[in-house]
Motif scaffolding. Structure first.
Motif, PDB file in Angstrom:
ATOM      1  N   UNK A   1       0.807  -1.224   0.000  1.00 45.78           N
ATOM      2  CA  UNK A   1       0.000   0.000   0.000  1.00 45.78           C
ATOM      3  C   UNK A   1       0.837   1.270   0.000  1.00 45.78           C
ATOM      4  N   UNK A   2       1.931   1.353   0.761  1.00 44.20           N
ATOM      5  CA  UNK A   2       2.749   2.571   0.684  1.00 44.20           C
ATOM      6  C   UNK A   2       3.341   2.822  -0.697  1.00 44.20           C
ATOM      7  N   UNK A   3       3.536   1.749  -1.464  1.00 47.91           N
ATOM      8  CA  UNK A   3       4.102   1.907  -2.805  1.00 47.91           C
ATOM      9  C   UNK A   3       3.044   2.390  -3.793  1.00 47.91           C
ATOM     10  N   UNK A   4       1.842   1.798  -3.739  1.00 48.22           N
ATOM     11  CA  UNK A   4       0.817   2.145  -4.728  1.00 48.22           C
ATOM     12  C   UNK A   4      -0.052   3.314  -4.286  1.00 48.22           C
ATOM     13  N   UNK A   5       0.003   3.684  -3.017  1.00 39.28           N
ATOM     14  CA  UNK A   5      -0.643   4.902  -2.563  1.00 39.28           C
ATOM     15  C   UNK A   5      -2.127   4.815  -2.280  1.00 39.28           C
ATOM     16  N   UNK A   6      -2.699   3.622  -2.287  1.00 42.69           N
ATOM     17  CA  UNK A   6      -4.122   3.472  -1.987  1.00 42.69           C
ATOM     18  C   UNK A   6      -4.436   1.993  -1.797  1.00 42.69           C
ATOM     19  N   UNK A   7      -5.589   1.715  -1.216  1.00 49.93           N
ATOM     20  CA  UNK A   7      -6.039   0.335  -1.075  1.00 49.93           C
ATOM     21  C   UNK A   7      -6.764  -0.041  -2.357  1.00 49.93           C
ATOM     22  N   UNK A   8      -6.138  -0.888  -3.172  1.00 50.49           N
ATOM     23  CA  UNK A   8      -6.736  -1.305  -4.430  1.00 50.49           C
ATOM     24  C   UNK A   8      -6.107  -2.631  -4.836  1.00 50.49           C
ATOM     25  N   UNK A   9      -6.893  -3.506  -5.404  1.00 52.35           N
ATOM     26  CA  UNK A   9      -6.428  -4.802  -5.873  1.00 52.35           C
ATOM     27  C   UNK A   9      -6.971  -5.022  -7.283  1.00 52.35           C
ATOM     28  N   UNK A  10      -6.300  -5.917  -8.038  1.00 51.35           N
ATOM     29  CA  UNK A  10      -5.176  -6.774  -7.686  1.00 51.35           C
ATOM     30  C   UNK A  10      -3.824  -6.083  -7.853  1.00 51.35           C
ATOM     31  N   UNK A  11      -2.829  -6.675  -7.199  1.00 50.16           N
ATOM     32  CA  UNK A  11      -1.432  -6.258  -7.309  1.00 50.16           C
ATOM     33  C   UNK A  11      -0.599  -7.519  -7.401  1.00 50.16           C
ATOM     34  N   UNK A  12       0.419  -7.512  -8.254  1.00 53.25           N
ATOM     35  CA  UNK A  12       1.396  -8.603  -8.213  1.00 53.25           C
ATOM     36  C   UNK A  12       2.753  -8.047  -7.802  1.00 53.25           C
ATOM     37  N   UNK A  13       3.468  -8.891  -7.076  1.00 52.91           N
ATOM     38  CA  UNK A  13       4.884  -8.652  -6.814  1.00 52.91           C
ATOM     39  C   UNK A  13       5.650  -9.709  -7.585  1.00 52.91           C
ATOM     40  N   UNK A  14       6.553  -9.284  -8.456  1.00 50.05           N
ATOM     41  CA  UNK A  14       7.280 -10.219  -9.293  1.00 50.05           C
ATOM     42  C   UNK A  14       8.415 -10.861  -8.496  1.00 50.05           C
ATOM     43  N   UNK A  15       8.975 -11.955  -8.996  1.00 52.07           N
ATOM     44  CA  UNK A  15      10.127 -12.556  -8.308  1.00 52.07           C
ATOM     45  C   UNK A  15      11.295 -11.588  -8.153  1.00 52.07           C
ATOM     46  N   UNK A  16      11.387 -10.599  -9.028  1.00 48.10           N
ATOM     47  CA  UNK A  16      12.458  -9.603  -8.930  1.00 48.10           C
ATOM     48  C   UNK A  16      12.096  -8.441  -8.013  1.00 48.10           C
ATOM     49  N   UNK A  17      10.877  -8.470  -7.446  1.00 47.59           N
ATOM     50  CA  UNK A  17      10.482  -7.411  -6.531  1.00 47.59           C
ATOM     51  C   UNK A  17       9.746  -6.255  -7.172  1.00 47.59           C
ATOM     52  N   UNK A  18       9.445  -6.342  -8.472  1.00 44.58           N
ATOM     53  CA  UNK A  18       8.663  -5.288  -9.119  1.00 44.58           C
ATOM     54  C   UNK A  18       7.206  -5.371  -8.676  1.00 44.58           C
ATOM     55  N   UNK A  19       6.537  -4.222  -8.657  1.00 44.84           N
ATOM     56  CA  UNK A  19       5.141  -4.139  -8.269  1.00 44.84           C
ATOM     57  C   UNK A  19       4.331  -3.686  -9.477  1.00 44.84           C
ATOM     58  N   UNK A  20       3.277  -4.449  -9.804  1.00 44.55           N
ATOM     59  CA  UNK A  20       2.377  -4.090 -10.903  1.00 44.55           C
ATOM     60  C   UNK A  20       0.961  -4.104 -10.360  1.00 44.55           C
ATOM     61  N   UNK A  21       0.258  -2.976 -10.483  1.00 39.98           N
ATOM     62  CA  UNK A  21      -1.120  -2.890 -10.013  1.00 39.98           C
ATOM     63  C   UNK A  21      -2.054  -2.728 -11.191  1.00 39.98           C
ATOM     64  N   UNK A  22      -3.214  -3.348 -11.108  1.00 34.94           N
ATOM     65  CA  UNK A  22      -4.289  -3.300 -12.113  1.00 34.94           C
ATOM     66  C   UNK A  22      -4.272  -4.569 -12.950  1.00 34.94           C
ATOM     67  N   UNK A  23      -5.452  -5.177 -13.073  1.00 37.28           N
ATOM     68  CA  UNK A  23      -5.561  -6.434 -13.790  1.00 37.28           C
ATOM     69  C   UNK A  23      -5.097  -6.357 -15.231  1.00 37.28           C
ATOM     70  N   UNK A  24      -5.463  -5.285 -15.930  1.00 41.44           N
ATOM     71  CA  UNK A  24      -5.055  -5.133 -17.327  1.00 41.44           C
ATOM     72  C   UNK A  24      -3.556  -4.973 -17.444  1.00 41.44           C
ATOM     73  N   UNK A  25      -2.973  -4.145 -16.594  1.00 38.47           N
ATOM     74  CA  UNK A  25      -1.528  -3.954 -16.627  1.00 38.47           C
ATOM     75  C   UNK A  25      -0.785  -5.232 -16.256  1.00 38.47           C
ATOM     76  N   UNK A  26      -1.358  -6.017 -15.346  1.00 41.18           N
ATOM     77  CA  UNK A  26      -0.728  -7.281 -14.959  1.00 41.18           C
ATOM     78  C   UNK A  26      -0.666  -8.233 -16.148  1.00 41.18           C
ATOM     79  N   UNK A  27      -1.771  -8.363 -16.884  1.00 39.41           N
ATOM     80  CA  UNK A  27      -1.777  -9.261 -18.040  1.00 39.41           C
ATOM     81  C   UNK A  27      -0.757  -8.804 -19.082  1.00 39.41           C
ATOM     82  N   UNK A  28      -0.722  -7.514 -19.357  1.00 36.92           N
ATOM     83  CA  UNK A  28       0.237  -7.011 -20.334  1.00 36.92           C
ATOM     84  C   UNK A  28       1.673  -7.243 -19.874  1.00 36.92           C
TER      85      UNK A  28
END
Length: 379
Positions: free
Chosen positions: A46-73
């Motif tokens: 939450x401190x990284x994305x700035x709000x309570x919202x799901x979904x979020x993935x954390x990659x094995x490398x530690x990257x953070x991607x929020x939003x279902x569409x962005x995750x698929x891409x």
């Protein structure tokens, strides 16, 4: 495939978590799912994305991607998929983006209505489903209070999408029409556009799984009136490939733009009737809202910009206008604008014949990008 699992932060009952989870399952991506109540989500994500919202993935490398569409891409861009997300044919891809938008945003009325207006059937199940969004250390009283607060917000959100006592019956009739059309289409197709899921299926999966196929009341409706649609939901949500005999004349590959079945065109007509007026009203509202803003470009917009009024199936409805819808619609516009003249003409002819040309032509005066996990107006 990375040695370490991805982490998906979401919720079993979450509409938007569903497609990220299904996509990772179908593409055999190793993933550990954590509820939004997990301390790693509240303390780290939450401190990284700035709000309570799901979904979020954390990659094995530690990257953070929020939003279902962005995750698929993101997952496709990393070469982690075994099923292409986008059709190669330009016309078919335009149709895919149309249904991606409609599934994500145009089926919210039935999704919210069937979840929150049938407490006798749904409430105990929903209360249980919401537990993974609550901190594990809460006692029973704390979880009950948090559910009451969350469900109260969601019921208000339903009204913001046009779910009011005056529209309940019409929502049910409209949704029944959609189920009938999709049920007919799936008699000869495993997925919306042929023999493999695309971004169109994942857009539709959002509401048709978490709300409309899991919650008891709408699950009964789907199973008893549209069993092929329910079978599609199951097919979308499993990794294994099965040799099925549920489709009478299955297509070989995805349909090309000049060979789309009438059942798909009937669904496109439905999209125009159900969502075209609302989309038009939202674009016009956004343009008026943008004209009044004094903030510099590249600033974060309010998530809700206000309410647009439009006619829908005999009702005058007011629904909330959000920049995110235009972020999704831009995917169709960017694809269309990048097509050849011949493909643009073919796409326009198809969309015009099916009553969905508004989704090509009605665009806000400014673009929406996502910066630091949030929607931002630019230009």
């Amino acid at each position: 495939m990375p040695d370490k699992d991805f982490i998906l932060y979401g919720m079993q009952a979450s509409l938007y978590t569903g497609k990220a989870r299904a996509f990772m399952r179908r593409n055999r991506i190793n993933v550990t799912e954590r509820g939004a109540g997990h301390p790693e989500y509240t303390g780290k994500i939450m401190p990284i994305i700035g709000r309570f919202i799901i979904p979020v993935i954390e990659t094995p490398a530690g990257e953070i991607v929020q939003d279902g569409t962005d995750i698929l891409d993101y997952l496709e861009e990393q070469g982690l998929t075994i099923e292409p997300l986008y059709p190669e044919n330009a016309i078919t891809r335009a149709v895919a983006h149309l249904f991606e938008l409609f599934g994500n945003e145009g089926l919210l009325r039935p999704a919210m209505h069937y979840r929150w207006n049938f407490d006798d059937d749904n409430l105990d199940f929903i209360k249980l489903s919401f537990q993974d969004a609550f901190p594990a250390h809460f006692d029973a009283a704390g979880r009950a209070a948090m559910f009451d607060q969350a469900s109260g917000r969601m019921r208000k959100a339903g009204a913001a999408f046009g779910v009011t006592p005056e529209t309940f019956e019409t929502i049910e009739k409209s949704y029944a029409e959609f189920l009938s059309l999709y049920e007919t289409h799936l008699a000869d197709s495993y997925y919306l556009l042929g023999d493999a899921p695309t971004v169109a299926d994942y857009g539709l999966f959002n509401p048709l799984y978490a709300h409309l196929a899991r919650d008891p009341k709408p699950a009964h409706v789907m199973k008893t009136t549209a069993p092929r649609v329910y079978n599609w939901v199951e097919r979308m949500n499993r990794p294994e490939q099965l040799e099925e005999h549920t489709v009478e004349n299955p297509p070989q590959g995805l349909w090309a733009g000049d060979n789309l079945p009438e059942t798909l065109k009937n669904l496109m007509n439905y999209v125009g009737e159900e969502y075209g007026g609302e989309f038009l009203a939202h674009v016009e509202f956004a343009d008026e809202w943008l004209a009044k803003q004094t903030k510099a470009p590249d600033t974060k917009p309010e998530r809700s910009m206000g309410f647009a009024s439009f006619d829908w199936r005999g009702h005058r409805v007011n629904t909330v206008v959000m920049a995110y819808r235009f972020y999704l619609a831009q995917r169709l516009w960017d694809h269309f604008d990048g097509c050849s003249d011949a493909d643009q003409s073919a796409i326009r002819a198809l969309f015009s014949s099916c009553g969905v040309e508004v989704f090509l032509d009605k665009r806000p005066v400014r673009r929406v990008n996502r910066v630091n996990h949030q929607e931002v107006w630019v230009g």
